[in-house]
Design a protein around this motif. Structure first.
Motif, PDB file in Angstrom:
ATOM      1  N   GLU A  21      12.902   2.781  50.138  1.00 38.59           N
ATOM      2  CA  GLU A  21      11.489   2.601  50.495  1.00 38.59           C
ATOM      3  C   GLU A  21      10.544   2.943  49.345  1.00 38.59           C
ATOM      4  OE1 GLU A  21      10.155   4.330  54.141  1.00 38.59           O
ATOM      5  OE2 GLU A  21      12.052   3.866  55.127  1.00 38.59           O
ATOM      6  N   ASP A  22      10.831   4.022  48.630  1.00 40.27           N
ATOM      7  CA  ASP A  22       9.959   4.487  47.552  1.00 40.27           C
ATOM      8  C   ASP A  22      10.458   4.012  46.186  1.00 40.27           C
ATOM      9  OD1 ASP A  22      12.215   6.057  47.772  1.00 40.27           O
ATOM     10  OD2 ASP A  22      11.176   7.958  47.505  1.00 40.27           O
ATOM     11  N   ALA A  23      10.983   2.811  46.150  1.00 39.10           N
ATOM     12  CA  ALA A  23      11.624   2.266  44.950  1.00 39.10           C
ATOM     13  C   ALA A  23      10.692   2.238  43.744  1.00 39.10           C
ATOM     14  CB  ALA A  23      12.152   0.865  45.231  1.00 39.10           C
ATOM     15  N   GLU A  24       9.458   1.804  43.932  1.00 41.84           N
ATOM     16  CA  GLU A  24       8.538   1.690  42.798  1.00 41.84           C
ATOM     17  C   GLU A  24       8.217   3.066  42.209  1.00 41.84           C
ATOM     18  OE1 GLU A  24       6.966  -0.446  39.940  1.00 41.84           O
ATOM     19  OE2 GLU A  24       7.917  -1.369  41.679  1.00 41.84           O
ATOM     20  N   GLU A  25       8.035   4.053  43.081  1.00 42.32           N
ATOM     21  CA  GLU A  25       7.757   5.416  42.625  1.00 42.32           C
ATOM     22  C   GLU A  25       8.955   5.991  41.875  1.00 42.32           C
ATOM     23  OE1 GLU A  25       6.772   9.806  44.472  1.00 42.32           O
ATOM     24  OE2 GLU A  25       6.265   8.037  45.656  1.00 42.32           O
ATOM     25  N   MET A  65      17.054  17.687  32.107  1.00 48.37           N
ATOM     26  CA  MET A  65      17.989  17.259  31.078  1.00 48.37           C
ATOM     27  C   MET A  65      19.160  16.453  31.653  1.00 48.37           C
ATOM     28  SD  MET A  65      16.307  18.267  28.561  1.00 48.37           S
ATOM     29  CE  MET A  65      17.369  17.914  27.162  1.00 48.37           C
ATOM     30  N   ARG A  66      19.410  16.596  32.954  1.00 49.08           N
ATOM     31  CA  ARG A  66      20.460  15.804  33.619  1.00 49.08           C
ATOM     32  C   ARG A  66      19.900  14.503  34.187  1.00 49.08           C
ATOM     33  NH1 ARG A  66      22.337  20.926  36.037  1.00 49.08           N
ATOM     34  NH2 ARG A  66      21.276  20.265  37.932  1.00 49.08           N
ATOM     35  N   GLY A  67      18.603  14.270  33.959  1.00 49.22           N
ATOM     36  CA  GLY A  67      18.000  13.024  34.422  1.00 49.22           C
ATOM     37  C   GLY A  67      17.668  13.011  35.897  1.00 49.22           C
ATOM     38  N   GLU A  68      17.524  14.174  36.510  1.00 53.72           N
ATOM     39  CA  GLU A  68      17.177  14.261  37.930  1.00 53.72           C
ATOM     40  C   GLU A  68      15.650  14.210  38.083  1.00 53.72           C
ATOM     41  OE1 GLU A  68      19.319  17.293  40.114  1.00 53.72           O
ATOM     42  OE2 GLU A  68      21.019  17.099  38.748  1.00 53.72           O
ATOM     43  N   PHE A  69      15.080  13.093  37.694  1.00 52.47           N
ATOM     44  CA  PHE A  69      13.628  12.945  37.628  1.00 52.47           C
ATOM     45  C   PHE A  69      12.979  12.919  39.013  1.00 52.47           C
ATOM     46  CE2 PHE A  69      15.218  10.395  33.889  1.00 52.47           C
ATOM     47  CZ  PHE A  69      15.123  11.456  32.992  1.00 52.47           C
ATOM     48  N   GLN A  70      13.751  12.626  40.064  1.00 57.50           N
ATOM     49  CA  GLN A  70      13.196  12.600  41.411  1.00 57.50           C
ATOM     50  C   GLN A  70      12.721  13.989  41.839  1.00 57.50           C
ATOM     51  OE1 GLN A  70      16.443  12.562  40.750  1.00 57.50           O
ATOM     52  NE2 GLN A  70      17.481  13.886  42.216  1.00 57.50           N
ATOM     53  N   ARG A  71      13.141  15.027  41.147  1.00 62.75           N
ATOM     54  CA  ARG A  71      12.726  16.400  41.461  1.00 62.75           C
ATOM     55  C   ARG A  71      11.314  16.708  40.953  1.00 62.75           C
ATOM     56  NH1 ARG A  71      16.561  20.175  42.909  1.00 62.75           N
ATOM     57  NH2 ARG A  71      18.684  19.398  43.068  1.00 62.75           N
ATOM     58  N   PHE A  72      10.753  15.792  40.150  1.00 59.69           N
ATOM     59  CA  PHE A  72       9.434  16.020  39.561  1.00 59.69           C
ATOM     60  C   PHE A  72       8.480  14.911  39.993  1.00 59.69           C
ATOM     61  CE2 PHE A  72      12.753  17.615  36.765  1.00 59.69           C
ATOM     62  CZ  PHE A  72      12.349  18.925  36.551  1.00 59.69           C
ATOM     63  N   SER A  73       7.240  15.277  40.243  1.00 59.03           N
ATOM     64  CA  SER A  73       6.244  14.262  40.578  1.00 59.03           C
ATOM     65  C   SER A  73       5.881  13.478  39.315  1.00 59.03           C
ATOM     66  CB  SER A  73       4.987  14.922  41.150  1.00 59.03           C
ATOM     67  OG  SER A  73       4.315  15.661  40.133  1.00 59.03           O
ATOM     68  N   GLU A  74       5.287  12.317  39.509  1.00 59.58           N
ATOM     69  CA  GLU A  74       4.827  11.535  38.361  1.00 59.58           C
ATOM     70  C   GLU A  74       3.824  12.352  37.551  1.00 59.58           C
ATOM     71  OE1 GLU A  74       3.431   7.673  39.642  1.00 59.58           O
ATOM     72  OE2 GLU A  74       5.159   7.462  40.951  1.00 59.58           O
TER      73      GLU A  74
END
Length: 108
Positions: A21-25, A65-74
């Motif tokens: 659902e939140d693909a663009e984000e 550093m592991r690329g878990e960017f979903q843990r951070f807001s834009e």
């Protein structure tokens, strides 16, 4: 007997292709996060130094550093870019008729 390979053309957004659902984000966070990661790796810093530079606890540095960017807001990821002395330019424009989503452009 060999199996025939089946290929499906990508939309360019893997998260949309997976039906999230939140693909663009998620796609935007990923694009920004990759730039942050690239800049940090160029500096060859230790996680302790990154923690101080970005103003986040060391465990969050590990996620980054592991690329878990979903843990951070834009917004948080953009703040990291600012702290890495990166100029950020935002271009806003209306969507083209007939398209469902806008385009996010992130470049170095």
């Amino acid at each position: 007997m060999t199996e025939e390979s089946v290929f499906e053309e990508s939309s360019g957004n893997v998260f949309a292709d997976l039906g999230l659902e939140d693909a663009e984000e998620l796609f935007t966070r990923g694009k920004i996060g990759i730039v942050v990661l690239h800049l940090l790796k160029q500096r060859n810093l230790k996680q302790r130094e990154i923690s101080k530079l970005l103003g986040i606890p060391q465990p969050e540095v590990s996620y980054l550093m592991r690329g878990e960017f979903q843990r951070f807001s834009e917004g948080k990821l953009l703040t990291f870019l600012k702290r890495l002395d990166t100029e950020i330019t935002l271009h806003l424009r209306p969507r083209h008729a007939g398209t469902q989503t806008g385009e996010t452009v992130v470049s170095l």
